[in-house]
Write an enzyme that holds these catalytic residues in place. Structure first.
Site, PDB file in Angstrom:
ATOM      1  N   ASN A  69     -20.228  67.074  19.941  1.00 17.58           N
ATOM      2  CA  ASN A  69     -21.327  67.901  19.451  1.00 17.58           C
ATOM      3  C   ASN A  69     -22.642  67.338  19.961  1.00 17.58           C
ATOM      4  O   ASN A  69     -22.776  66.131  20.164  1.00 17.58           O
ATOM      5  CB  ASN A  69     -21.326  67.879  17.908  1.00 17.58           C
ATOM      6  CG  ASN A  69     -22.422  68.754  17.318  1.00 17.58           C
ATOM      7  OD1 ASN A  69     -22.842  69.732  17.941  1.00 17.58           O
ATOM      8  ND2 ASN A  69     -22.900  68.383  16.145  1.00 17.58           N
ATOM      9  N   HIS A 120     -26.762  67.013  19.148  1.00 17.05           N
ATOM     10  CA  HIS A 120     -27.643  67.096  17.983  1.00 17.05           C
ATOM     11  C   HIS A 120     -29.057  66.701  18.402  1.00 17.05           C
ATOM     12  O   HIS A 120     -29.235  65.670  19.078  1.00 17.05           O
ATOM     13  CB  HIS A 120     -27.142  66.162  16.868  1.00 17.05           C
ATOM     14  CG  HIS A 120     -27.944  66.245  15.615  1.00 17.05           C
ATOM     15  ND1 HIS A 120     -27.887  67.340  14.774  1.00 17.05           N
ATOM     16  CD2 HIS A 120     -28.850  65.394  15.074  1.00 17.05           C
ATOM     17  CE1 HIS A 120     -28.731  67.151  13.764  1.00 17.05           C
ATOM     18  NE2 HIS A 120     -29.319  65.977  13.920  1.00 17.05           N
ATOM     19  N   SER A 133     -28.794  63.371  20.698  1.00 19.49           N
ATOM     20  CA  SER A 133     -27.552  62.591  20.630  1.00 19.49           C
ATOM     21  C   SER A 133     -26.350  63.458  20.961  1.00 19.49           C
ATOM     22  O   SER A 133     -26.348  64.660  20.660  1.00 19.49           O
ATOM     23  CB  SER A 133     -27.354  62.033  19.203  1.00 19.49           C
ATOM     24  OG  SER A 133     -28.493  61.306  18.781  1.00 19.49           O
ATOM     25  N   ASP A 158     -22.600  65.295  11.364  1.00 17.15           N
ATOM     26  CA  ASP A 158     -23.258  64.557  12.453  1.00 17.15           C
ATOM     27  C   ASP A 158     -23.077  63.052  12.284  1.00 17.15           C
ATOM     28  O   ASP A 158     -23.989  62.276  12.576  1.00 17.15           O
ATOM     29  CB  ASP A 158     -24.749  64.911  12.503  1.00 17.15           C
ATOM     30  CG  ASP A 158     -24.957  66.404  12.759  1.00 17.15           C
ATOM     31  OD1 ASP A 158     -25.841  66.999  12.122  1.00 17.15           O
ATOM     32  OD2 ASP A 158     -24.202  66.969  13.572  1.00 17.15           O
TER      33      ASP A 158
HETATM   34  C1  GRF Z   1     -29.568  72.615  20.066  1.00 10.69           C
HETATM   35  O1  GRF Z   1     -30.671  71.718  19.968  1.00 10.69           O
HETATM   36  C2  GRF Z   1     -28.398  72.088  19.274  1.00 10.69           C
HETATM   37  O2  GRF Z   1     -28.222  70.699  19.347  1.00 10.69           O
HETATM   38  C3  GRF Z   1     -28.831  72.466  17.882  1.00 10.69           C
HETATM   39  O3  GRF Z   1     -29.388  73.755  18.004  1.00 10.69           O
HETATM   40  C4  GRF Z   1     -29.869  73.909  19.330  1.00 10.69           C
HETATM   41  C5  GRF Z   1     -29.141  75.064  19.935  1.00 10.69           C
HETATM   42  O4  GRF Z   1     -29.894  75.499  20.998  1.00 10.69           O
HETATM   43  N1  GRF Z   1     -27.711  72.446  16.971  1.00 10.69           N
HETATM   44  P1  GRF Z   1     -29.243  76.517  22.061  1.00 10.69           P
HETATM   45  O5  GRF Z   1     -28.487  77.568  21.245  1.00 10.69           O
HETATM   46  O6  GRF Z   1     -28.338  75.707  22.934  1.00 10.69           O
HETATM   47  O7  GRF Z   1     -30.437  77.061  22.788  1.00 10.69           O
END
Ligand code: GRF
Length: 200
Positions: free
Chosen positions: A105, A107, A134, A143
């Site tokens: 994942n 984050h 991360s 997370d």
């Molecule tokens: C990313 O920063 C992801 O880590 C977080 O939400 C955002 C999603 O952005 N959970 P996208 O949909 O890839 O533009």
């Protein structure tokens, strides 16, 4: 290495991964994209000719039943690796247990700082001078899995949630692409990364 990517939103990180995987020498292939809703990001899969599927959250009476359908869809594709890239749902433990540690994942914070669905907003609210991005192995916490890669990102005085998130995302994408590459080449061993440190 075959990869399935799960999203909920605009999929900008997915798009970056699709672009990287489009290079002939990239050692991984994206074979499917899934979403928990009609996410805008599914358009990127379409543009790259990658099959996609949706498991609409609101069609299922429980997280477990939603997760069971998501698991059934993933088994159809049977990827070597599942990448959560902006999936805004916690997976039920049954699904995590089935796929761990081959599920990672991204984050937008420097974990373990600011876990959860509002990592960018929480960093701003905390008034920190720097946050980060991360890439972790998904475990049954929020997370909380082993960290595979992370990098600091500065917070600027006039940042709002959007400007800060847009500064974090390019770092996130670079880390994600590099982690997928290293998993594909065998340089990064997810099973080893997921073992608790041997007790000294
Ligand atoms: C990313 O920063 C992801 O880590 C977080 O939400 C955002 C999603 O952005 N959970 P996208 O949909 O890839 O533009």
């Amino acid at each position: 290495l075959t990869v399935a990517v799960l999203i909920s939103g605009t999929g900008s990180n997915l798009r970056a991964l699709l672009e990287a995987a489009d290079a002939p020498d990239f050692p991984a292939r994206i074979i499917a994209v899934g979403a928990d809703r009609q996410a805008d990001g599914l358009e990127h899969a379409e543009n790259f000719g990658i099959p996609s599927f949706t498991v609409p959250w609101e069609r299922f009476p429980s997280r477990e039943e939603w997760g069971a359908e998501l698991g059934a869809q993933l088994r159809v594709w049977n990827p070597d690796l599942v990448v959560l890239s902006g999936l805004m749902r916690l997976l039920p433990a049954s699904l995590v247990d089935e796929w761990a540690p081959r599920i990672i994942n991204t984050h937008p914070a420097y974990l373990p700082e600011f876990p959860g669905a509002h990592g960018v907003r929480d960093a701003l609210a905390a008034g920190v001078a720097r946050t980060g991005a991360s890439v972790i192995v998904v475990d049954n916490g929020v997370d909380s899995g082993p960290i595979l890669a992370q990098e600091r990102v500065p917070v600027l005085p006039d940042d709002d949630e959007h400007t800060l998130h847009e500064r974090i995302k390019p770092v996130e994408r670079r880390l994600l692409i590099d982690v997928v590459r290293r998993i594909a080449t065998g340089e990064l061993d997810l099973a080893a990364a997921s073992q608790p440190d041997p007790q000294e």
